[in-house]
Design a protein around this motif. Structure first.
Motif, PDB file in Angstrom:
ATOM      1  N   LEU A  21      42.654 -67.252  29.844  1.00 53.94           N
ATOM      2  CA  LEU A  21      41.451 -66.587  29.324  1.00 53.94           C
ATOM      3  C   LEU A  21      41.258 -66.869  27.849  1.00 53.94           C
ATOM      4  O   LEU A  21      40.183 -67.271  27.405  1.00 53.94           O
ATOM      5  CB  LEU A  21      41.552 -65.068  29.508  1.00 53.94           C
ATOM      6  N   VAL A  22      42.302 -66.632  27.074  1.00 55.75           N
ATOM      7  CA  VAL A  22      42.221 -66.830  25.627  1.00 55.75           C
ATOM      8  C   VAL A  22      41.962 -68.296  25.305  1.00 55.75           C
ATOM      9  O   VAL A  22      41.149 -68.611  24.434  1.00 55.75           O
ATOM     10  CB  VAL A  22      43.502 -66.300  24.943  1.00 55.75           C
TER      11      VAL A  22
ATOM     12  N   SER B 149      33.236 -68.558  33.542  1.00 52.50           N
ATOM     13  CA  SER B 149      33.725 -68.750  34.900  1.00 52.50           C
ATOM     14  C   SER B 149      35.031 -67.991  35.140  1.00 52.50           C
ATOM     15  O   SER B 149      35.174 -67.258  36.127  1.00 52.50           O
ATOM     16  CB  SER B 149      33.923 -70.245  35.156  1.00 52.50           C
ATOM     17  N   ILE B 150      35.985 -68.153  34.242  1.00 49.05           N
ATOM     18  CA  ILE B 150      37.282 -67.497  34.398  1.00 49.05           C
ATOM     19  C   ILE B 150      37.137 -65.988  34.263  1.00 49.05           C
ATOM     20  O   ILE B 150      37.677 -65.229  35.076  1.00 49.05           O
ATOM     21  CB  ILE B 150      38.294 -68.065  33.388  1.00 49.05           C
ATOM     22  N   ALA B 151      36.401 -65.543  33.260  1.00 47.84           N
ATOM     23  CA  ALA B 151      36.204 -64.101  33.065  1.00 47.84           C
ATOM     24  C   ALA B 151      35.480 -63.492  34.257  1.00 47.84           C
ATOM     25  O   ALA B 151      35.829 -62.391  34.704  1.00 47.84           O
ATOM     26  CB  ALA B 151      35.424 -63.847  31.776  1.00 47.84           C
ATOM     27  N   GLY B 152      34.504 -64.194  34.796  1.00 47.94           N
ATOM     28  CA  GLY B 152      33.785 -63.697  35.964  1.00 47.94           C
ATOM     29  C   GLY B 152      34.696 -63.513  37.162  1.00 47.94           C
ATOM     30  O   GLY B 152      34.586 -62.533  37.907  1.00 47.94           O
TER      31      GLY B 152
ATOM     32  N   SER C  49      35.727 -55.469  27.901  1.00 46.64           N
ATOM     33  CA  SER C  49      36.897 -55.889  27.121  1.00 46.64           C
ATOM     34  C   SER C  49      36.961 -57.407  26.988  1.00 46.64           C
ATOM     35  O   SER C  49      37.358 -57.922  25.940  1.00 46.64           O
ATOM     36  CB  SER C  49      38.178 -55.375  27.768  1.00 46.64           C
ATOM     37  N   LEU C  50      36.574 -58.115  28.025  1.00 56.34           N
ATOM     38  CA  LEU C  50      36.541 -59.575  27.943  1.00 56.34           C
ATOM     39  C   LEU C  50      35.522 -60.049  26.914  1.00 56.34           C
ATOM     40  O   LEU C  50      35.798 -60.961  26.131  1.00 56.34           O
ATOM     41  CB  LEU C  50      36.229 -60.172  29.317  1.00 56.34           C
TER      42      LEU C  50
ATOM     43  N   ARG D 206      36.346 -62.153  23.480  1.00 56.13           N
ATOM     44  CA  ARG D 206      35.635 -63.393  23.135  1.00 56.13           C
ATOM     45  C   ARG D 206      35.033 -63.294  21.737  1.00 56.13           C
ATOM     46  O   ARG D 206      35.186 -64.194  20.911  1.00 56.13           O
ATOM     47  CB  ARG D 206      34.537 -63.654  24.161  1.00 56.13           C
ATOM     48  N   ASP D 207      34.389 -62.189  21.431  1.00 56.98           N
ATOM     49  CA  ASP D 207      33.755 -62.013  20.124  1.00 56.98           C
ATOM     50  C   ASP D 207      34.783 -61.981  18.993  1.00 56.98           C
ATOM     51  O   ASP D 207      34.576 -62.588  17.941  1.00 56.98           O
ATOM     52  CB  ASP D 207      32.911 -60.744  20.109  1.00 56.98           C
ATOM     53  N   ARG D 208      35.902 -61.284  19.207  1.00 56.93           N
ATOM     54  CA  ARG D 208      36.942 -61.225  18.170  1.00 56.93           C
ATOM     55  C   ARG D 208      37.514 -62.613  17.890  1.00 56.93           C
ATOM     56  O   ARG D 208      37.714 -62.986  16.730  1.00 56.93           O
ATOM     57  CB  ARG D 208      38.076 -60.289  18.592  1.00 56.93           C
ATOM     58  N   LEU D 209      37.774 -63.359  18.935  1.00 54.37           N
ATOM     59  CA  LEU D 209      38.365 -64.686  18.751  1.00 54.37           C
ATOM     60  C   LEU D 209      37.382 -65.668  18.122  1.00 54.37           C
ATOM     61  O   LEU D 209      37.785 -66.550  17.368  1.00 54.37           O
ATOM     62  CB  LEU D 209      38.888 -65.227  20.075  1.00 54.37           C
TER      63      LEU D 209
END
Length: 101
Positions: A17-18, A29-32, A45-46, A50-53
């Protein structure tokens, strides 16, 4: 015999994910798939991860986020043991090449 603790799958999914954050399509795709398998409660949370990274891509936050997601996924797998195999397959097909196994 039922296994209730799946730390390796959780860690692999978290790193995948990261690692997918820089690629919008792959992350989506992976988060979905994670949301589909583990529940809608993961979606917000996902997005936050994403936004933090994306806001600080080179400050080492990716390791922290991977650790946080490992714990979340491990906890979720306790109540969704049927998701272990689909998540393992997701990692096998969705893992970026540069992330060591």
């Amino acid at each position: 015999m039922s296994v209730i603790h799946h730390p390796r799958v959780a860690w692999d999914v978290a790193r995948t994910l990261v690692g997918a954050v820089p690629d919008d399509e792959r992350f989506r795709s992976i988060a979905g798939e994670v949301v589909r398998l583990l529940g809608e409660g993961m979606a917000q949370s996902l997005r936050e991860t994403r936004d933090r990274l994306r806001s600080a891509p080179d400050d080492g936050r990716d390791l922290v986020e991977a650790g946080v997601w490992r714990v979340r996924i491990e906890d979720a797998l306790r109540s969704h043991p049927d998701a272990v195999e689909p998540l393992r397959r997701l990692v096998t097909t969705g893992q970026p090449r540069w992330i060591p196994s």
